[in-house]
Design an enzyme around this catalytic site. Sequence first.
Site, PDB file in Angstrom:
ATOM      1  N   CYS A 114      40.769  17.419  33.419  1.00 45.57           N
ATOM      2  CA  CYS A 114      39.951  16.891  32.326  1.00 45.57           C
ATOM      3  C   CYS A 114      40.803  16.240  31.242  1.00 45.57           C
ATOM      4  O   CYS A 114      40.288  15.472  30.436  1.00 45.57           O
ATOM      5  CB  CYS A 114      39.081  17.997  31.733  1.00 45.57           C
ATOM      6  SG  CYS A 114      37.902  18.624  32.941  1.00 45.57           S
ATOM      7  N   HIS A 260      36.410  15.770  24.989  1.00 46.57           N
ATOM      8  CA  HIS A 260      36.011  15.855  26.399  1.00 46.57           C
ATOM      9  C   HIS A 260      34.678  16.579  26.471  1.00 46.57           C
ATOM     10  O   HIS A 260      34.482  17.599  25.815  1.00 46.57           O
ATOM     11  CB  HIS A 260      37.090  16.623  27.187  1.00 46.57           C
ATOM     12  CG  HIS A 260      36.623  17.050  28.538  1.00 46.57           C
ATOM     13  ND1 HIS A 260      36.092  16.150  29.440  1.00 46.57           N
ATOM     14  CD2 HIS A 260      36.577  18.271  29.134  1.00 46.57           C
ATOM     15  CE1 HIS A 260      35.745  16.817  30.539  1.00 46.57           C
ATOM     16  NE2 HIS A 260      36.028  18.098  30.375  1.00 46.57           N
ATOM     17  N   ASN A 290      29.539  17.062  32.809  1.00 42.31           N
ATOM     18  CA  ASN A 290      30.992  16.963  32.647  1.00 42.31           C
ATOM     19  C   ASN A 290      31.531  16.053  33.757  1.00 42.31           C
ATOM     20  O   ASN A 290      31.494  16.417  34.926  1.00 42.31           O
ATOM     21  CB  ASN A 290      31.585  18.376  32.740  1.00 42.31           C
ATOM     22  CG  ASN A 290      33.105  18.398  32.655  1.00 42.31           C
ATOM     23  OD1 ASN A 290      33.760  17.354  32.694  1.00 42.31           O
ATOM     24  ND2 ASN A 290      33.670  19.587  32.534  1.00 42.31           N
TER      25      ASN A 290
HETATM   26  C1  LIG Z   1      29.925  28.390  32.359  1.00 44.43           C
HETATM   27  C2  LIG Z   1      29.367  28.849  31.039  1.00 44.43           C
HETATM   28  C3  LIG Z   1      28.282  27.882  30.584  1.00 44.43           C
HETATM   29  C4  LIG Z   1      28.754  30.222  31.251  1.00 44.43           C
HETATM   30  O1  LIG Z   1      28.252  30.703  30.037  1.00 44.43           O
HETATM   31  P1  LIG Z   1      28.454  32.225  29.634  1.00 44.43           P
HETATM   32  O2  LIG Z   1      27.730  32.436  28.365  1.00 44.43           O
HETATM   33  O3  LIG Z   1      29.931  32.479  29.656  1.00 44.43           O
HETATM   34  O4  LIG Z   1      27.666  32.963  30.764  1.00 44.43           O
HETATM   35  P2  LIG Z   1      28.203  34.150  31.686  1.00 44.43           P
HETATM   36  O5  LIG Z   1      29.332  33.681  32.500  1.00 44.43           O
HETATM   37  O6  LIG Z   1      28.378  35.343  30.806  1.00 44.43           O
HETATM   38  O7  LIG Z   1      27.017  34.357  32.657  1.00 44.43           O
HETATM   39  C5  LIG Z   1      25.910  35.028  32.219  1.00 44.43           C
HETATM   40  C6  LIG Z   1      25.030  35.271  33.411  1.00 44.43           C
HETATM   41  O8  LIG Z   1      24.497  34.025  33.882  1.00 44.43           O
HETATM   42  C7  LIG Z   1      24.679  33.924  35.287  1.00 44.43           C
HETATM   43  N1  LIG Z   1      24.843  32.519  35.641  1.00 44.43           N
HETATM   44  C8  LIG Z   1      25.997  31.830  35.841  1.00 44.43           C
HETATM   45  N2  LIG Z   1      25.703  30.567  36.149  1.00 44.43           N
HETATM   46  C9  LIG Z   1      24.368  30.451  36.134  1.00 44.43           C
HETATM   47  C10 LIG Z   1      23.483  29.397  36.383  1.00 44.43           C
HETATM   48  N3  LIG Z   1      23.920  28.157  36.678  1.00 44.43           N
HETATM   49  N4  LIG Z   1      22.173  29.624  36.271  1.00 44.43           N
HETATM   50  C11 LIG Z   1      21.692  30.830  35.973  1.00 44.43           C
HETATM   51  N5  LIG Z   1      22.488  31.873  35.723  1.00 44.43           N
HETATM   52  C12 LIG Z   1      23.802  31.682  35.816  1.00 44.43           C
HETATM   53  C13 LIG Z   1      25.905  34.752  35.565  1.00 44.43           C
HETATM   54  O9  LIG Z   1      25.905  35.129  36.908  1.00 44.43           O
HETATM   55  C14 LIG Z   1      25.737  35.885  34.607  1.00 44.43           C
HETATM   56  O10 LIG Z   1      24.823  36.783  35.189  1.00 44.43           O
HETATM   57  P3  LIG Z   1      25.017  38.377  34.971  1.00 44.43           P
HETATM   58  O11 LIG Z   1      24.975  38.596  33.493  1.00 44.43           O
HETATM   59  O12 LIG Z   1      23.830  38.935  35.706  1.00 44.43           O
HETATM   60  O13 LIG Z   1      26.328  38.702  35.578  1.00 44.43           O
HETATM   61  C15 LIG Z   1      30.462  28.954  29.965  1.00 44.43           C
HETATM   62  O14 LIG Z   1      31.330  30.027  30.234  1.00 44.43           O
HETATM   63  C16 LIG Z   1      31.273  27.687  29.841  1.00 44.43           C
HETATM   64  O15 LIG Z   1      30.756  26.631  29.554  1.00 44.43           O
HETATM   65  N6  LIG Z   1      32.586  27.797  30.008  1.00 44.43           N
HETATM   66  C17 LIG Z   1      33.431  26.629  29.948  1.00 44.43           C
HETATM   67  C18 LIG Z   1      33.291  25.882  31.223  1.00 44.43           C
HETATM   68  C19 LIG Z   1      33.935  24.559  31.184  1.00 44.43           C
HETATM   69  O16 LIG Z   1      33.863  23.866  30.199  1.00 44.43           O
HETATM   70  N7  LIG Z   1      34.554  24.179  32.292  1.00 44.43           N
HETATM   71  C20 LIG Z   1      35.144  22.925  32.449  1.00 44.43           C
HETATM   72  C21 LIG Z   1      36.246  22.749  31.467  1.00 44.43           C
HETATM   73  S1  LIG Z   1      36.945  21.225  31.580  1.00 44.43           S
END
Ligand SMILES: CC(C)(COP(=O)(O)OP(=O)(O)OC[C@H]1O[C@@H](n2cnc3c(N)ncnc32)[C@H](O)[C@@H]1OP(=O)(O)O)[C@@H](O)C(=O)NCCC(=O)NCCS
Length: 333
Positions: A114, A260, A290
């Site tokens: 990224c 980004h 993204n």
């Molecule tokens: C991915 C992201 C949105 C997840 O948000 P979060 O608040 O951390 O959510 P969590 O990982 O705690 O997941 C919460 C729950 O949602 C679930 N979940 C994950 N993806 C899901 C989806 N697409 N739809 C529904 N539920 C989902 C998980 O399994 C988890 O369930 P559980 O509580 O039963 O275990 C967040 O961590 C994020 O944006 N991180 C940065 C990612 C990023 O920018 N990556 C690229 C960088 S260049």
Amino acid sequence: MSPRAIITGTGHFVPPDIVTNFDLEKIMNTTDEWIQQRSGIRERHYAGAGVGSSDLGVEAARRAIESAGIDKSEIDFIIAATISPDHYFPGIGVMIQAKLGLSTIGALDVRDQCSGFIYALSVADQYIRTGTYKKILLCAAEVQSHNLDYSDEGRDMAVLFGDGAAAMILQPNPADDGRGVLSTHLYADGRSYRDLWMEHPSSVRKPTIAPELIEQGGFFPRMDGKNVFKNASVRMPEAVLDALQYNGLSIDDVALLIPHQANDRISQMVAHKLQIPLDKVARNIDRLGNTTAASIPIALDEAVREHKVKSGDYIVLTSFGSGFTWASAVIRW
Ligand SMILES: CC(C)(COP(=O)(O)OP(=O)(O)OC[C@H]1O[C@@H](n2cnc3c(N)ncnc32)[C@H](O)[C@@H]1OP(=O)(O)O)[C@@H](O)C(=O)NCCC(=O)NCCS
């Protein structure tokens, strides 16, 4: 004094197929509400089968060449940034060269995920400053949608990514008017490389490709989303502050901040930490998801075409991604 690199043309291209969160609900265990709440994304574009990153990159390049008002034969170097090349090797730089019908000019691929666009911009900037090249085509292109894991294990990543490409032409500024790329700051912390990665295909493994790896989902990207989120929202503001200090600027001088587009919550956090109003922050993740290396130059091209930047404006770019890598750049438009 060495000349500054100015951007004389920009362009972007996203494939026509739009995939909404509701479309994703039909093929995986997710909801529009979850995706919008966690990321701000409503929809993204997916490339069809048979379309690779180089195809999107070529379309974006054509638009950038047209907007620069140059003939493609004037381009003397290509830099391409992608983490989703058409093939494991060679990179897409040579493919873009061939598909555009350019001569035997050099073609460099940059692999910094990224942060790939700002890393690539820093390379272009050095070549222009040293007088090595006069018209560089810089292209960032990604097709992520062909390799996402729509099972529960990969759904955190699958909903975030979209496909797209952007390109620009960089040339030396003939005038001494202070315009151009003022600085690039690049950072990396390789200790976290497993927190956002695609483990296979891996040259460490012999044989590199084995059926059990496919069954285990080893060829899909994986991440520790919370750690990525935490680091992105700290590192991007840090990189911006370094860039502002280096150029003797304050955040009030910035006309447009282009972070980004990883997650709209991250962008909002970055804006909050920097105390910059959200109307000065580029945010298109709701429509595009993204698009990895392409996200910043797509947002820049949109801002240019919507006349949101004018000559003399300070534009600040910042990125964070796999590696971890992060970066910032200041451009005086
Ligand atoms: C991915 C992201 C949105 C997840 O948000 P979060 O608040 O951390 O959510 P969590 O990982 O705690 O997941 C919460 C729950 O949602 C679930 N979940 C994950 N993806 C899901 C989806 N697409 N739809 C529904 N539920 C989902 C998980 O399994 C988890 O369930 P559980 O509580 O039963 O275990 C967040 O961590 C994020 O944006 N991180 C940065 C990612 C990023 O920018 N990556 C690229 C960088 S260049």
